[in-house]
Design a protein around this motif. Structure first.
Motif, PDB file in Angstrom:
ATOM      1  N   ALA A  41       0.689  -1.015   0.137  1.00  0.00           N
ATOM      2  CA  ALA A  41       0.130   0.019   0.430  1.00  0.00           C
ATOM      3  C   ALA A  41       0.723   1.810   0.021  1.00  0.00           C
ATOM      4  O   ALA A  41       0.653   2.498  -0.113  1.00  0.00           O
ATOM      5  N   PHE A  42       2.020   1.175   0.867  1.00  0.00           N
ATOM      6  CA  PHE A  42       3.010   2.255   0.776  1.00  0.00           C
ATOM      7  C   PHE A  42       3.204   3.130  -0.372  1.00  0.00           C
ATOM      8  O   PHE A  42       3.266   4.327  -1.044  1.00  0.00           O
ATOM      9  N   PHE A  43       3.884   1.476  -1.638  1.00  0.00           N
ATOM     10  CA  PHE A  43       4.300   2.023  -2.900  1.00  0.00           C
ATOM     11  C   PHE A  43       3.400   2.259  -3.558  1.00  0.00           C
ATOM     12  O   PHE A  43       3.264   3.358  -4.676  1.00  0.00           O
ATOM     13  N   ILE A  44       1.375   2.119  -2.840  1.00  0.00           N
ATOM     14  CA  ILE A  44       0.587   2.009  -3.873  1.00  0.00           C
ATOM     15  C   ILE A  44       0.117   3.629  -3.856  1.00  0.00           C
ATOM     16  O   ILE A  44       0.324   4.178  -4.939  1.00  0.00           O
ATOM     17  N   GLY A  45       0.603   4.218  -2.741  1.00  0.00           N
ATOM     18  CA  GLY A  45       0.081   5.691  -2.053  1.00  0.00           C
ATOM     19  C   GLY A  45       1.209   6.535  -2.851  1.00  0.00           C
ATOM     20  O   GLY A  45       0.526   7.815  -3.471  1.00  0.00           O
ATOM     21  N   VAL A  46       2.421   5.761  -3.093  1.00  0.00           N
ATOM     22  CA  VAL A  46       3.478   6.585  -3.612  1.00  0.00           C
ATOM     23  C   VAL A  46       3.067   7.539  -4.524  1.00  0.00           C
ATOM     24  O   VAL A  46       2.502   7.969  -5.555  1.00  0.00           O
ATOM     25  N   PHE A  47       2.742   6.210  -6.038  1.00  0.00           N
ATOM     26  CA  PHE A  47       2.575   6.764  -7.344  1.00  0.00           C
ATOM     27  C   PHE A  47       1.691   7.097  -7.755  1.00  0.00           C
ATOM     28  O   PHE A  47       1.282   7.574  -8.368  1.00  0.00           O
ATOM     29  N   SER A  48       0.515   6.370  -6.847  1.00  0.00           N
ATOM     30  CA  SER A  48      -1.066   7.014  -6.919  1.00  0.00           C
ATOM     31  C   SER A  48      -0.993   9.048  -6.292  1.00  0.00           C
ATOM     32  O   SER A  48      -1.468   9.604  -7.658  1.00  0.00           O
ATOM     33  N   ALA A  49      -0.723   9.035  -5.155  1.00  0.00           N
ATOM     34  CA  ALA A  49      -0.059  10.342  -5.331  1.00  0.00           C
ATOM     35  C   ALA A  49       0.773  11.194  -6.766  1.00  0.00           C
ATOM     36  O   ALA A  49       0.482  12.351  -6.569  1.00  0.00           O
ATOM     37  N   LEU A  50       1.654  10.976  -7.080  1.00  0.00           N
ATOM     38  CA  LEU A  50       2.739  10.944  -7.892  1.00  0.00           C
ATOM     39  C   LEU A  50       1.909  11.119  -9.915  1.00  0.00           C
ATOM     40  O   LEU A  50       1.851  12.282 -10.579  1.00  0.00           O
ATOM     41  N   VAL A  51       0.749  10.532  -9.322  1.00  0.00           N
ATOM     42  CA  VAL A  51      -0.298  10.623 -11.487  1.00  0.00           C
ATOM     43  C   VAL A  51      -0.770  11.275 -10.169  1.00  0.00           C
ATOM     44  O   VAL A  51      -0.933  12.873 -12.179  1.00  0.00           O
ATOM     45  N   LEU A  52      -1.653  11.689  -9.218  1.00  0.00           N
ATOM     46  CA  LEU A  52      -1.754  13.096  -8.997  1.00  0.00           C
ATOM     47  C   LEU A  52      -0.887  14.571  -9.396  1.00  0.00           C
ATOM     48  O   LEU A  52      -2.300  15.126  -9.556  1.00  0.00           O
ATOM     49  N   TYR A  53      -0.292  14.356  -9.144  1.00  0.00           N
ATOM     50  CA  TYR A  53       0.580  15.346  -8.866  1.00  0.00           C
ATOM     51  C   TYR A  53       0.996  15.759 -10.275  1.00  0.00           C
ATOM     52  O   TYR A  53       0.813  16.763 -11.072  1.00  0.00           O
ATOM     53  N   TRP A  54       0.702  15.004 -11.116  1.00  0.00           N
ATOM     54  CA  TRP A  54       1.632  14.692 -12.774  1.00  0.00           C
ATOM     55  C   TRP A  54       0.749  15.443 -13.491  1.00  0.00           C
ATOM     56  O   TRP A  54       0.676  15.911 -14.415  1.00  0.00           O
ATOM     57  N   THR A  55      -1.099  14.961 -13.344  1.00  0.00           N
ATOM     58  CA  THR A  55      -2.296  15.101 -14.139  1.00  0.00           C
ATOM     59  C   THR A  55      -2.887  16.447 -13.122  1.00  0.00           C
ATOM     60  O   THR A  55      -3.916  16.560 -14.417  1.00  0.00           O
ATOM     61  N   ASN A  56      -2.788  16.257 -12.123  1.00  0.00           N
ATOM     62  CA  ASN A  56      -3.859  17.620 -11.417  1.00  0.00           C
ATOM     63  C   ASN A  56      -4.953  16.729 -11.128  1.00  0.00           C
ATOM     64  O   ASN A  56      -6.198  17.856 -11.297  1.00  0.00           O
ATOM     65  N   SER A  57      -5.254  15.617 -11.647  1.00  0.00           N
ATOM     66  CA  SER A  57      -6.304  15.390 -11.569  1.00  0.00           C
ATOM     67  C   SER A  57      -6.876  13.286 -10.584  1.00  0.00           C
ATOM     68  O   SER A  57      -5.442  12.915 -11.099  1.00  0.00           O
ATOM     69  N   TRP A  77      -9.103  12.021 -11.058  1.00  0.00           N
ATOM     70  CA  TRP A  77      -9.514  10.331 -11.455  1.00  0.00           C
ATOM     71  C   TRP A  77      -8.600   9.161 -12.115  1.00  0.00           C
ATOM     72  O   TRP A  77      -8.640   8.096 -11.640  1.00  0.00           O
ATOM     73  N   ASN A  78      -7.336   9.903 -12.054  1.00  0.00           N
ATOM     74  CA  ASN A  78      -6.587   8.996 -12.845  1.00  0.00           C
ATOM     75  C   ASN A  78      -5.369   8.509 -11.384  1.00  0.00           C
ATOM     76  O   ASN A  78      -5.390   7.199 -12.024  1.00  0.00           O
ATOM     77  N   SER A  79      -5.547   8.860 -10.397  1.00  0.00           N
ATOM     78  CA  SER A  79      -4.903   7.955  -8.616  1.00  0.00           C
ATOM     79  C   SER A  79      -6.160   7.113  -8.600  1.00  0.00           C
ATOM     80  O   SER A  79      -5.430   5.488  -8.570  1.00  0.00           O
ATOM     81  N   ILE A  80      -7.664   7.276  -9.226  1.00  0.00           N
ATOM     82  CA  ILE A  80      -7.619   6.212  -8.775  1.00  0.00           C
ATOM     83  C   ILE A  80      -7.827   5.352  -9.988  1.00  0.00           C
ATOM     84  O   ILE A  80      -8.440   3.958  -9.562  1.00  0.00           O
ATOM     85  N   ILE A  81      -8.136   5.198 -11.303  1.00  0.00           N
ATOM     86  CA  ILE A  81      -7.904   4.929 -12.387  1.00  0.00           C
ATOM     87  C   ILE A  81      -6.230   3.616 -11.831  1.00  0.00           C
ATOM     88  O   ILE A  81      -6.389   2.667 -12.318  1.00  0.00           O
ATOM     89  N   PHE A  82      -5.547   4.532 -11.376  1.00  0.00           N
ATOM     90  CA  PHE A  82      -4.304   3.603 -11.231  1.00  0.00           C
ATOM     91  C   PHE A  82      -4.531   2.628 -10.154  1.00  0.00           C
ATOM     92  O   PHE A  82      -3.608   0.993 -10.167  1.00  0.00           O
ATOM     93  N   HIS A  83      -5.230   3.059  -8.490  1.00  0.00           N
ATOM     94  CA  HIS A  83      -5.714   1.880  -7.664  1.00  0.00           C
ATOM     95  C   HIS A  83      -6.496   1.510  -8.333  1.00  0.00           C
ATOM     96  O   HIS A  83      -6.267  -0.357  -7.982  1.00  0.00           O
ATOM     97  N   ALA A  84      -7.759   1.230  -8.722  1.00  0.00           N
ATOM     98  CA  ALA A  84      -8.215   0.293  -9.146  1.00  0.00           C
ATOM     99  C   ALA A  84      -8.123  -0.862  -9.947  1.00  0.00           C
ATOM    100  O   ALA A  84      -8.054  -1.999 -10.134  1.00  0.00           O
ATOM    101  N   THR A  85      -6.690  -0.266 -11.048  1.00  0.00           N
ATOM    102  CA  THR A  85      -6.270  -1.164 -11.793  1.00  0.00           C
ATOM    103  C   THR A  85      -5.416  -2.017 -11.447  1.00  0.00           C
ATOM    104  O   THR A  85      -4.968  -3.349 -11.004  1.00  0.00           O
ATOM    105  N   VAL A  86      -4.994  -1.878 -10.147  1.00  0.00           N
ATOM    106  CA  VAL A  86      -3.618  -2.413  -9.367  1.00  0.00           C
ATOM    107  C   VAL A  86      -4.664  -3.199  -8.492  1.00  0.00           C
ATOM    108  O   VAL A  86      -4.341  -4.866  -8.717  1.00  0.00           O
ATOM    109  N   ASN A  87      -5.395  -2.916  -7.929  1.00  0.00           N
ATOM    110  CA  ASN A  87      -6.267  -4.004  -7.117  1.00  0.00           C
ATOM    111  C   ASN A  87      -6.999  -4.614  -7.868  1.00  0.00           C
ATOM    112  O   ASN A  87      -7.266  -6.207  -7.532  1.00  0.00           O
TER     113      ASN A  87
END
Length: 207
Positions: free
Chosen positions: A116-132, A134-144
């Motif tokens: 979960a720690f590494f999911i959190g790192v990448f999800s936060a970066l995706v949100l920061y990079w795209t400013n949305s 929705w992309n971090s939700i897509i990342f998290h949902a794909t992993v799960n």
């Protein structure tokens, strides 16, 4: 509150590269599975998940893991917590690590928490990079989703072959493949971040 979460509309290309990033992340995360000290924690987690999935409310459980949990957890950890940190102008890297640590601790299991720690790192970066968010939700949902598929169809095969030397070689190949696969989306998001920031400045500047 919703403003902190950045429910900005995304483009199709963002979603595709987010999914590719999630898949490459899953390949690289084989490192966690290869750490021998994690084996008892992993087995405990997988056994509990197998019991959970095999219950009568399978459809509800799948919905919770694939849809509800990613939306709720991203809203709380990447939206409210990470968003508040950025709003208060905390260093981006420190904010990413702190919210990821909190996300890992939230799962209260060493194996699941590390993942979960590494999911959190990448999800936060995706949100920061795209400013949305929705992309971090897509990342998290794909992993799960892919981890759930693995638990349903592959856990027995892996358990029976985990002492086989070929499995170690397969893990190494997955990690190399994951690193190679991750290059393209990382490059895309690096450029995308600049595009979004420039567009935001143009919208804010007086005409």
């Amino acid at each position: 509150m919703l403003k902190l979460c950045n429910f900005r509309k995304i483009i199709f290309k963002d979603a595709i590269y987010t999914i590719i990033l999630a898949i490459s992340f899953l390949f690289i995360s084989a490192i966690i599975d290869s750490i021998s000290i994690m084996t008892p924690f992993k087995e405990r987690y997988e056994n509990s998940m197998q019991r959970f999935i095999s219950s009568e409310a399978t459809a509800l459980i799948v919905f919770t893991i694939v849809v509800a949990a990613p939306i709720f957890e991203e809203f709380v950890f990447r939206g409210l917590i990470f968003g508040t940190m950025l709003e208060n102008q905390m260093n981006i890297y420190l904010a990413v690590i702190i919210q990821a640590l909190l996300f890992g601790l939230f799962h209260s299991n060493l194996y699941q928490g590390m993942f979960a720690f590494f999911i959190g790192v990448f999800s936060a970066l995706v949100l920061y990079w795209t400013n949305s968010i929705w992309n971090s939700i897509i990342f998290h949902a794909t992993v799960n989703s892919f981890r759930l598929i693995g638990l349903l169809f592959m856990s027995d095969k892996v358990a029976n072959a985990e002492n086989n030397s070929s499995i170690k070689g397969s893990i190494f190949m997955l990690i190399i493949l994951g690193i190679a696969l991750m290059y393209k989306p990382m490059r895309y998001f690096y450029k995308r971040k600049s595009e979004i920031r420039n567009k935001s400045k143009e919208e804010l500047s007086p005409s």
